[in-house]
Design a protein around this motif. Structure first.
Motif, PDB file in Angstrom:
ATOM      1  N   THR A  28       0.774  -1.093  -0.066  1.00  0.00           N
ATOM      2  CA  THR A  28      -0.022   0.049   0.030  1.00  0.00           C
ATOM      3  C   THR A  28       0.917   1.213   0.112  1.00  0.00           C
ATOM      4  O   THR A  28       1.188   1.870   0.925  1.00  0.00           O
ATOM      5  CB  THR A  28      -0.747  -0.044   1.268  1.00  0.00           C
ATOM      6  N   SER A  80      -3.975  -3.225  -7.776  1.00  0.00           N
ATOM      7  CA  SER A  80      -4.285  -3.589  -6.261  1.00  0.00           C
ATOM      8  C   SER A  80      -2.969  -4.662  -5.771  1.00  0.00           C
ATOM      9  O   SER A  80      -2.476  -5.378  -6.652  1.00  0.00           O
ATOM     10  CB  SER A  80      -5.597  -4.486  -6.525  1.00  0.00           C
ATOM     11  N   HIS A  81      -2.905  -4.511  -4.422  1.00  0.00           N
ATOM     12  CA  HIS A  81      -2.113  -5.411  -3.828  1.00  0.00           C
ATOM     13  C   HIS A  81      -2.203  -6.869  -4.077  1.00  0.00           C
ATOM     14  O   HIS A  81      -1.481  -7.773  -4.140  1.00  0.00           O
ATOM     15  CB  HIS A  81      -1.751  -5.196  -2.482  1.00  0.00           C
ATOM     16  N   GLU A  82      -3.744  -7.145  -4.500  1.00  0.00           N
ATOM     17  CA  GLU A  82      -4.003  -8.512  -4.540  1.00  0.00           C
ATOM     18  C   GLU A  82      -3.439  -9.040  -5.856  1.00  0.00           C
ATOM     19  O   GLU A  82      -3.461 -10.417  -5.936  1.00  0.00           O
ATOM     20  CB  GLU A  82      -5.770  -8.522  -4.698  1.00  0.00           C
ATOM     21  N   PHE A 101       2.073  -3.588   4.872  1.00  0.00           N
ATOM     22  CA  PHE A 101       0.735  -2.983   4.465  1.00  0.00           C
ATOM     23  C   PHE A 101       0.184  -1.873   5.453  1.00  0.00           C
ATOM     24  O   PHE A 101       0.400  -2.322   6.703  1.00  0.00           O
ATOM     25  CB  PHE A 101      -0.565  -4.098   4.628  1.00  0.00           C
ATOM     26  N   LEU A 103      -3.325  -0.564   6.183  1.00  0.00           N
ATOM     27  CA  LEU A 103      -4.723  -0.778   5.705  1.00  0.00           C
ATOM     28  C   LEU A 103      -5.558   0.334   6.131  1.00  0.00           C
ATOM     29  O   LEU A 103      -5.746   0.776   7.395  1.00  0.00           O
ATOM     30  CB  LEU A 103      -5.107  -1.937   5.939  1.00  0.00           C
ATOM     31  N   THR A 115      -8.867   0.259   1.557  1.00  0.00           N
ATOM     32  CA  THR A 115      -8.712  -1.031   1.282  1.00  0.00           C
ATOM     33  C   THR A 115      -9.696  -2.084   1.766  1.00  0.00           C
ATOM     34  O   THR A 115     -10.681  -1.518   2.486  1.00  0.00           O
ATOM     35  CB  THR A 115      -7.256  -1.561   2.102  1.00  0.00           C
ATOM     36  N   THR A 120      -7.551  -7.568   0.361  1.00  0.00           N
ATOM     37  CA  THR A 120      -6.392  -7.568   1.467  1.00  0.00           C
ATOM     38  C   THR A 120      -6.122  -8.856   1.627  1.00  0.00           C
ATOM     39  O   THR A 120      -5.025  -9.402   1.721  1.00  0.00           O
ATOM     40  CB  THR A 120      -6.979  -6.715   2.661  1.00  0.00           C
ATOM     41  N   MET A 139       1.334  -5.565   8.965  1.00  0.00           N
ATOM     42  CA  MET A 139      -0.013  -4.981   8.708  1.00  0.00           C
ATOM     43  C   MET A 139      -0.357  -3.750   9.539  1.00  0.00           C
ATOM     44  O   MET A 139      -0.758  -3.979  10.889  1.00  0.00           O
ATOM     45  CB  MET A 139      -1.190  -6.107   8.643  1.00  0.00           C
ATOM     46  N   GLU A 151     -12.621  -5.064   8.204  1.00  0.00           N
ATOM     47  CA  GLU A 151     -11.411  -5.295   7.649  1.00  0.00           C
ATOM     48  C   GLU A 151     -10.331  -5.969   8.564  1.00  0.00           C
ATOM     49  O   GLU A 151      -9.656  -6.833   8.385  1.00  0.00           O
ATOM     50  CB  GLU A 151     -10.746  -4.293   6.873  1.00  0.00           C
ATOM     51  N   VAL A 155      -8.580  -9.553   9.002  1.00  0.00           N
ATOM     52  CA  VAL A 155      -7.073  -9.809   9.007  1.00  0.00           C
ATOM     53  C   VAL A 155      -6.707 -10.653  10.296  1.00  0.00           C
ATOM     54  O   VAL A 155      -5.922 -11.284  10.247  1.00  0.00           O
ATOM     55  CB  VAL A 155      -6.447  -8.487   9.032  1.00  0.00           C
TER      56      VAL A 155
END
Length: 190
Positions: A28, A80-82, A101, A103, A115, A120, A139, A151, A155
């Motif tokens: 991110t 995207s980080h995905e 990250f 977030l 995010t 994520t 994170m 979120e 996580v």
């Protein structure tokens, strides 16, 4: 003298594990603080991959890099980080020293662009595959925005379910602060 800040603690954990010349990831990019930190850490022979879905974030990051650590090999990805498994060359899979990250949303930008748990979690699964033994995922969870608590809960569930034989996880947070203070979850591959 107070406790070390959440972001400083994330940096400290990474500094203890990453060596010059390694490849690392900022999932991110945001304002580029972590990207620049990683670029300084891995030095001129290392590589940093930084991801963000906002051009504004990558522009801020590029500007910070020019000022703070010019000439470093930083690859900015407007995605995207995905998608990090696709973006990072396969020969680096299982060899990444750290993935960071933060977030939430980009400070000073549209607070509606945040995010999301689904992307994520995909990025975290990819990160667990990308890091080497002894590598780390950090994170920093910001929960004060709409969807932030949800979120963070996803996580936490993900990190807590990692097999102890292969990973160790920790949480670092301040417990008596108001207004949804950020906190850190870190994962190290055994």
């Amino acid at each position: 003298m107070g406790f070390i800040s959440i972001l400083s603690f994330a940096h400290k954990l990474i500094e203890e594990r990453v060596q010059p010349g390694e490849t690392v990831v900022d999932g991110t990019a945001g304002g580029g603080v972590d990207t620049a930190f990683l670029a300084r850490l891995v030095g001129p022979s290392g590589i940093v991959h930084a991801f963000d879905i906002q051009q504004q974030a990558l522009d801020r990051t590029a500007s910070r890099l020019e000022q703070e650590c010019p000439g470093r090999d930083v690859r900015l990805h407007l995605r995207s980080h995905e998608a990090m498994l696709d973006a990072i060359p396969e020969e680096n899979h299982g060899r990444i020293g750290a993935v960071m990250f933060n977030l939430g949303y980009l400070p000073g930008a549209d607070h509606e662009t945040v995010t999301e748990p689904a992307s994520t979690l995909t990025a975290l699964e990819a990160s667990a595959r990308l890091i080497r033994r002894g590598g780390i995922i950090t994170m920093v969870l910001y929960t004060g925005h709409s969807g932030g608590l949800e979120e963070a809960a996803e996580v936490e569930r993900w990190a807590a379910a990692l097999p102890q034989k292969h990973f160790q996880t920790l949480q670092y947070r301040f417990m008596n602060q108001i207004n949804h203070p950020p906190y850190l979850i870190a994962v190290e591959k055994r």
